[in-house]
Design an enzyme around this catalytic site. Structure first.
Site, PDB file in Angstrom:
ATOM      1  N   ALA A   1     -10.510   9.954   2.585  1.00 14.35           N
ATOM      2  CA  ALA A   1     -10.972   9.121   3.710  1.00 14.35           C
ATOM      3  C   ALA A   1     -11.395   7.751   3.199  1.00 14.35           C
ATOM      4  O   ALA A   1     -12.165   7.643   2.252  1.00 14.35           O
ATOM      5  CB  ALA A   1     -12.138   9.799   4.418  1.00 14.35           C
TER       6      ALA A   1
ATOM      7  N   GLU B   1     -11.238   3.175   4.392  1.00 14.58           N
ATOM      8  CA  GLU B   1     -10.575   2.020   4.990  1.00 14.58           C
ATOM      9  C   GLU B   1      -9.564   1.576   3.935  1.00 14.58           C
ATOM     10  O   GLU B   1      -9.935   1.409   2.765  1.00 14.58           O
ATOM     11  CB  GLU B   1     -11.587   0.910   5.287  1.00 14.58           C
ATOM     12  CG  GLU B   1     -12.534   1.219   6.435  1.00 14.58           C
ATOM     13  CD  GLU B   1     -11.827   1.300   7.790  1.00 14.58           C
ATOM     14  OE1 GLU B   1     -10.719   0.739   7.926  1.00 14.58           O
ATOM     15  OE2 GLU B   1     -12.379   1.930   8.713  1.00 14.58           O
TER      16      GLU B   1
ATOM     17  N   THR C   1      -6.751   4.054  -6.075  1.00 16.33           N
ATOM     18  CA  THR C   1      -5.602   3.158  -6.040  1.00 16.33           C
ATOM     19  C   THR C   1      -5.452   2.382  -7.344  1.00 16.33           C
ATOM     20  O   THR C   1      -6.442   2.170  -8.059  1.00 16.33           O
ATOM     21  CB  THR C   1      -5.784   2.167  -4.870  1.00 16.33           C
ATOM     22  OG1 THR C   1      -4.855   1.097  -5.000  1.00 16.33           O
ATOM     23  CG2 THR C   1      -7.174   1.536  -4.869  1.00 16.33           C
ATOM     24  N   ASP C   2      -4.229   1.917  -7.613  1.00 15.33           N
ATOM     25  CA  ASP C   2      -4.020   1.072  -8.795  1.00 15.33           C
ATOM     26  C   ASP C   2      -4.628  -0.324  -8.603  1.00 15.33           C
ATOM     27  O   ASP C   2      -4.762  -1.082  -9.561  1.00 15.33           O
ATOM     28  CB  ASP C   2      -2.521   0.943  -9.127  1.00 15.33           C
ATOM     29  CG  ASP C   2      -1.680   0.322  -8.011  1.00 15.33           C
ATOM     30  OD1 ASP C   2      -2.218   0.056  -6.918  1.00 15.33           O
ATOM     31  OD2 ASP C   2      -0.473   0.108  -8.242  1.00 15.33           O
ATOM     32  N   GLU C   3      -5.004  -0.653  -7.354  1.00 16.55           N
ATOM     33  CA  GLU C   3      -5.507  -2.012  -7.082  1.00 16.55           C
ATOM     34  C   GLU C   3      -6.849  -2.276  -7.768  1.00 16.55           C
ATOM     35  O   GLU C   3      -7.261  -3.428  -7.911  1.00 16.55           O
ATOM     36  CB  GLU C   3      -5.582  -2.255  -5.571  1.00 16.55           C
ATOM     37  CG  GLU C   3      -4.211  -2.055  -4.931  1.00 16.55           C
ATOM     38  CD  GLU C   3      -4.090  -2.511  -3.488  1.00 16.55           C
ATOM     39  OE1 GLU C   3      -4.841  -3.397  -3.066  1.00 16.55           O
ATOM     40  OE2 GLU C   3      -3.224  -1.959  -2.791  1.00 16.55           O
TER      41      GLU C   3
ATOM     42  N   TYR D   1     -11.201  -4.672  -0.447  1.00 14.42           N
ATOM     43  CA  TYR D   1     -10.701  -3.290  -0.471  1.00 14.42           C
ATOM     44  C   TYR D   1     -10.743  -2.732  -1.888  1.00 14.42           C
ATOM     45  O   TYR D   1     -11.334  -1.671  -2.140  1.00 14.42           O
ATOM     46  CB  TYR D   1      -9.272  -3.222   0.084  1.00 14.42           C
ATOM     47  CG  TYR D   1      -8.554  -1.927  -0.251  1.00 14.42           C
ATOM     48  CD1 TYR D   1      -9.009  -0.705   0.243  1.00 14.42           C
ATOM     49  CD2 TYR D   1      -7.421  -1.915  -1.079  1.00 14.42           C
ATOM     50  CE1 TYR D   1      -8.361   0.491  -0.074  1.00 14.42           C
ATOM     51  CE2 TYR D   1      -6.766  -0.728  -1.397  1.00 14.42           C
ATOM     52  CZ  TYR D   1      -7.242   0.474  -0.892  1.00 14.42           C
ATOM     53  OH  TYR D   1      -6.601   1.649  -1.217  1.00 14.42           O
TER      54      TYR D   1
ATOM     55  N   ALA E   1     -12.289  -3.791  -4.494  1.00 11.56           N
ATOM     56  CA  ALA E   1     -13.652  -3.741  -5.057  1.00 11.56           C
ATOM     57  C   ALA E   1     -14.397  -2.511  -4.538  1.00 11.56           C
ATOM     58  O   ALA E   1     -15.132  -1.854  -5.287  1.00 11.56           O
ATOM     59  CB  ALA E   1     -14.408  -5.023  -4.699  1.00 11.56           C
TER      60      ALA E   1
ATOM     61  N   LYS F   1     -13.009   0.327  -3.572  1.00  7.18           N
ATOM     62  CA  LYS F   1     -12.435   1.521  -4.215  1.00  7.18           C
ATOM     63  C   LYS F   1     -12.891   1.613  -5.673  1.00  7.18           C
ATOM     64  O   LYS F   1     -13.210   2.703  -6.167  1.00  7.18           O
ATOM     65  CB  LYS F   1     -10.904   1.494  -4.148  1.00  7.18           C
ATOM     66  CG  LYS F   1     -10.304   1.680  -2.767  1.00  7.18           C
ATOM     67  CD  LYS F   1     -10.590   3.023  -2.118  1.00  7.18           C
ATOM     68  CE  LYS F   1      -9.905   4.184  -2.792  1.00  7.18           C
ATOM     69  NZ  LYS F   1     -10.109   5.452  -2.015  1.00  7.18           N
TER      70      LYS F   1
ATOM     71  N   LEU G   1       3.249  -3.196   4.763  1.00  6.77           N
ATOM     72  CA  LEU G   1       4.532  -3.912   4.704  1.00  6.77           C
ATOM     73  C   LEU G   1       5.725  -3.121   5.271  1.00  6.77           C
ATOM     74  O   LEU G   1       6.391  -3.585   6.209  1.00  6.77           O
ATOM     75  CB  LEU G   1       4.822  -4.331   3.256  1.00  6.77           C
ATOM     76  CG  LEU G   1       6.128  -5.095   3.077  1.00  6.77           C
ATOM     77  CD1 LEU G   1       6.013  -6.513   3.603  1.00  6.77           C
ATOM     78  CD2 LEU G   1       6.534  -5.140   1.608  1.00  6.77           C
TER      79      LEU G   1
ATOM     80  N   PRO H   1       6.966 -11.290   8.808  1.00 12.77           N
ATOM     81  CA  PRO H   1       6.087 -12.276   8.165  1.00 12.77           C
ATOM     82  C   PRO H   1       5.890 -11.996   6.668  1.00 12.77           C
ATOM     83  O   PRO H   1       5.060 -11.179   6.279  1.00 12.77           O
ATOM     84  CB  PRO H   1       4.761 -12.103   8.925  1.00 12.77           C
ATOM     85  CG  PRO H   1       4.787 -10.689   9.417  1.00 12.77           C
ATOM     86  CD  PRO H   1       6.215 -10.282   9.578  1.00 12.77           C
TER      87      PRO H   1
ATOM     88  N   TYR I   1       4.464 -12.963   3.189  1.00 11.17           N
ATOM     89  CA  TYR I   1       3.353 -13.810   2.716  1.00 11.17           C
ATOM     90  C   TYR I   1       3.796 -14.675   1.530  1.00 11.17           C
ATOM     91  O   TYR I   1       4.453 -14.173   0.592  1.00 11.17           O
ATOM     92  CB  TYR I   1       2.174 -12.962   2.254  1.00 11.17           C
ATOM     93  CG  TYR I   1       1.478 -12.146   3.327  1.00 11.17           C
ATOM     94  CD1 TYR I   1       1.598 -12.453   4.687  1.00 11.17           C
ATOM     95  CD2 TYR I   1       0.678 -11.056   2.980  1.00 11.17           C
ATOM     96  CE1 TYR I   1       0.952 -11.699   5.658  1.00 11.17           C
ATOM     97  CE2 TYR I   1       0.020 -10.304   3.947  1.00 11.17           C
ATOM     98  CZ  TYR I   1       0.164 -10.621   5.278  1.00 11.17           C
ATOM     99  OH  TYR I   1      -0.470  -9.874   6.223  1.00 11.17           O
TER     100      TYR I   1
ATOM    101  N   ASN J   1       8.491  -8.327  -3.160  1.00  4.72           N
ATOM    102  CA  ASN J   1       8.485  -8.106  -1.707  1.00  4.72           C
ATOM    103  C   ASN J   1       9.788  -8.566  -1.069  1.00  4.72           C
ATOM    104  O   ASN J   1      10.350  -7.869  -0.221  1.00  4.72           O
ATOM    105  CB  ASN J   1       7.311  -8.850  -1.060  1.00  4.72           C
ATOM    106  CG  ASN J   1       5.976  -8.247  -1.468  1.00  4.72           C
ATOM    107  OD1 ASN J   1       5.917  -7.098  -1.905  1.00  4.72           O
ATOM    108  ND2 ASN J   1       4.911  -9.015  -1.344  1.00  4.72           N
TER     109      ASN J   1
ATOM    110  N   PRO K   1      -5.192 -14.533   1.089  1.00  6.07           N
ATOM    111  CA  PRO K   1      -6.143 -15.038   0.088  1.00  6.07           C
ATOM    112  C   PRO K   1      -6.350 -14.004  -1.027  1.00  6.07           C
ATOM    113  O   PRO K   1      -6.417 -12.797  -0.752  1.00  6.07           O
ATOM    114  CB  PRO K   1      -7.452 -15.207   0.878  1.00  6.07           C
ATOM    115  CG  PRO K   1      -7.112 -15.036   2.308  1.00  6.07           C
ATOM    116  CD  PRO K   1      -5.804 -14.329   2.413  1.00  6.07           C
TER     117      PRO K   1
END
Ligand code: NAD
Ligand code: TYD
Length: 347
Positions: free
Chosen positions: A82, A84, A130-132, A155, A157, A159, A195, A210, A212, A254, A287
């Site tokens: 769970a 965001e 996540t890998d982020e 996001y 930060a 995680k 995406l 769109p 980015y 992308n 950003p």
């Protein structure tokens, strides 16, 4: 064995719930989900009659409710998804991400600790991340399990913070945990704000695509069911207090991904070649946009024998077919609040 899966009505969660309910009839699977805009019980319709499956609507940040739930069901394991999960939303509303992803994770950790701290034998808290959290790569290199955390978006930060708390509960209270950090997922049931499903939906509706910035941002894509299998493996066979990186060995900029998607969609929709590409529109960059994510998944491959089962083109085709078949699902999730989100994000 009572297992709690959080966020099971979402994209990845629904595939994880299905993996566990169908493969392990002797486990009782409890799916706890607040049914935010991203949670959808339609994702789990096929499991409604399963004997070993229970859905519970509830919020992981509600401490009283969570403590009572844990005392009542005495979950021996938690698989925590769970959250965001969308970077663009985190830029607009960072506090919501801190609340769910950081506080919510802590509420679960605390309830689990209060229940089992005198006897951790056979218990496990599995945290899906996540890998982020590792930030952005330059043109070369890969994220390994020892890459330093360096998150750039609210996001990632949030995680990263949740990962740190899981680890801290392991060190401080001896809580047995496993963390996995996965690359970008795609597949059926993906909410059309990310995406791939956003662009599939826009191509169907002849709307602009769109892209980015200059479109040269790179992601490593993994089919969602392969992620669910990896979680199953790492949950059962992973070592306590370890992290496993999960990735697709599958990097795409992308713009090349979008061009492939356009080509496949033209074929499926029997439109003249080039129709969908004509919808590509370069828009203002996100950003703090991370240039490149790429996972080194050698550890889970070597230690647990996991590998992605599908080639990207195969997975993408299955995904497109799913969206073209499930028009009701797509219609339902893109009505109402979705329209307001879309206007705010893309106008
Ligand atoms: P999602 O947004 O599709 O689903 C999230 C689910 O969590 C939804 O069902 C939502 O209702 C539920 N939820 C949100 N807030 C809640 C709360 N306060 N209490 C209870 N339930 C709540 O997300 P996803 O893409 O399926 O991601 C699932 C997990 O995997 C997340 O932790 C995410 O960080 C991680 N992850 C995602 C990706 C990806 O590519 N999507 C990659 C790696 C890791
Ligand atoms: P996304 O699916 O939001 O995943 P993440 O940001 O977590 O990697 O975005 C994937 C890539 O696509 C990312 O580089 C941002 C880009 N993107 C666009 O170019 N246009 C869009 O409308 C969206 C949603 C994403």
């Amino acid at each position: 064995m009572n297992i709690l899966i959080t966020g099971g009505a979402g994209f990845i969660g629904s595939h994880v719930v299905r993996q566990f309910v169908t493969k392990y009839p002797n486990y009782n699977i409890f799916n706890l989900d607040a049914l935010t805009y991203a949670g959808n019980l339609e994702n789990l319709k096929d499991l409604e009659q399963a004997q070993n499956y229970v859905f519970i609507k509830g919020d992981i940040t509600d401490e009283k409710f969570i403590n009572k739930l844990f005392k009542g069901h005495r979950f021996s394991s938690v698989i925590h998804l769970a959250a965001e999960s969308h970077v663009d939303r985190s830029i607009k509303d960072p506090l919501a991400f801190a609340k769910t992803n950081v506080l919510g994770t802590m509420v679960l950790l605390n309830a689990f600790k209060n229940l089992w701290q005198d006897n951790w034998q056979g218990k496990r808290f599995y945290h899906v991340s996540t890998d982020e959290v590792y930030g952005s790569l330059g043109k070369t290199g890969l994220f390994t399990e020892t890459t330093a955390y360096d998150p750039n978006s609210p996001y990632s930060a949030s995680k990263a913070s949740s990962d740190h708390f899981v680890r801290a509960y392991g060190e401080t209270y001896g809580m047995p945990y496993v963390i996995s950090n996965c690359s970008n997922n795609y597949g059926p049931n993906h909410f059309p704000e990310k995406l791939i499903p956003l662009f599939i939906n826009n191509i169907i509706n002849n709307k602009p695509l769109p892209v980015y910035g200059n479109g040269l941002f790179t992601r490593d894509w993994l089919y969602v069911k392969d992620h669910a299998v990896a979680i199953d493996l790492a949950f059962h066979k992973g070592k306590n207090h370890e992290t496993y990186n999960i990735g697709g060995f599958n990097e795409w900029t992308n713009i090349s991904l979008v061009k492939l998607l356009c080509k496949l969609m033209d074929d499926k929709l029997q439109r003249p070649t080039g129709t969908s590409e004509g919808l590509i529109t370069y828009v203002k960059d996100r950003p703090g946009h991370d240039l490149r994510y790429a996972i080194d998944a050698t550890k889970i491959r070597k230690d647990l024998g996991w590998e992605p089962s599908l080639k990207f083109e195969e997975g993408l085709e299955i995904t497109i077919d799913w969206y073209l078949k499930n028009t009701e699902w797509l219609k339902n999730v893109t009505s109402g609040a979705y329209q307001q989100y879309y206007k705010k994000q893309y106008n």
